[in-house]
Write a protein that holds these residues in place. Structure first.
Motif, short mmCIF file in Angstrom:
data_model
loop_
_atom_site.label_atom_id
_atom_site.label_comp_id
_atom_site.label_asym_id
_atom_site.label_seq_id
_atom_site.Cartn_x
_atom_site.Cartn_y
_atom_site.Cartn_z
N TYR A 33 0.84 -1.20 0.00
CA TYR A 33 0.00 0.00 0.00
C TYR A 33 0.88 1.25 0.00
N ALA A 34 1.92 1.24 0.82
CA ALA A 34 2.80 2.40 0.93
C ALA A 34 3.52 2.68 -0.38
N VAL A 35 3.96 1.64 -1.06
CA VAL A 35 4.65 1.82 -2.35
C VAL A 35 3.69 2.46 -3.36
N ASN A 36 2.47 1.95 -3.43
CA ASN A 36 1.48 2.55 -4.33
C ASN A 36 1.15 3.98 -3.90
N LYS A 39 3.67 6.80 -5.03
CA LYS A 39 3.49 7.29 -6.40
C LYS A 39 2.37 8.34 -6.44
N LEU A 40 1.27 8.05 -5.78
CA LEU A 40 0.15 8.99 -5.75
C LEU A 40 0.52 10.25 -4.96
N TYR A 41 1.22 10.08 -3.85
CA TYR A 41 1.65 11.22 -3.04
C TYR A 41 2.51 12.16 -3.87
N SER A 42 3.46 11.61 -4.61
CA SER A 42 4.34 12.48 -5.39
C SER A 42 3.58 13.24 -6.46
N THR A 43 2.50 12.66 -6.98
CA THR A 43 1.69 13.33 -7.99
C THR A 43 0.76 14.38 -7.40
N HIS A 44 0.12 14.07 -6.28
CA HIS A 44 -0.97 14.92 -5.77
C HIS A 44 -0.62 15.75 -4.53
N ASP A 109 -7.14 4.65 -3.72
CA ASP A 109 -6.08 5.67 -3.86
C ASP A 109 -5.85 6.37 -2.53
N ILE A 110 -6.93 6.74 -1.86
CA ILE A 110 -6.84 7.43 -0.58
C ILE A 110 -6.22 6.51 0.47
N ALA A 111 -6.59 5.23 0.45
CA ALA A 111 -6.00 4.27 1.38
C ALA A 111 -4.50 4.15 1.14
N TYR A 112 -4.10 4.13 -0.11
CA TYR A 112 -2.67 4.06 -0.44
C TYR A 112 -1.92 5.29 0.07
#
Length: 141
Positions: A33-36, A39-44, A109-112
């Protein structure tokens, strides 16, 4: 294309091992979950909250306050999805800039993202499940 897939897999394995090395009590699923989420964190999120969750001066709060995350676990999905306005206290400092929501993000996405933030910056060991996010989003004010 095949090389890109192999490199992505190697990067994921490296990140999982790095996360596990820092926190031996993190499960494999939490690490995934953290790895996914990274990626989302760096984008948003990274533009405002920083690559290491350090925040941006008095404008955007850091994401390193484990107590805030623990005390507000149920509303964090709402903050990501709907944004927040008004003052909040993080690490003893008050921040009062409006954060826009990210309504396009899915529950998973939010969980990740929440798993990445809490395990990486706040040193938690539990993941946010998609079901937990769904339940908490139903209770947003």
């Amino acid at each position: 294309m095949k090389l890109l897939t192999v490199l992505s897999c190697l990067a994921a394995v490296y990140l999982i091992s790095l996360l596990n090395a820092c926190q031996p009590n993190v499960s494999i699923q939490t690490a995934q979950y953290a790895v996914n989420g990274q990626k989302l964190y760096s984008t948003h999120c990274q533009n405002c909250h920083g690559a290491k969750g350090e925040g941006l001066g008095k404008l955007y709060p850091p994401l390193t306050d484990a107590k805030y995350f623990k005390d507000n676990r149920k509303i964090l999905p709402c903050i990501i999805k709907n944004g927040i306005s008004g003052p909040i206290k993080i690490n003893g400092e008050t921040f009062n800039e409006k954060m826009p929501g990210l309504p396009e993000l899915t529950e998973v996405d939010i969980a990740y993202i929440l798993t990445y933030i809490t395990t990486t910056f706040a040193q938690e060991t539990e993941k946010y499940s998609q079901e937990e996010v769904r339940m908490n989003l139903q209770n947003c004010k």
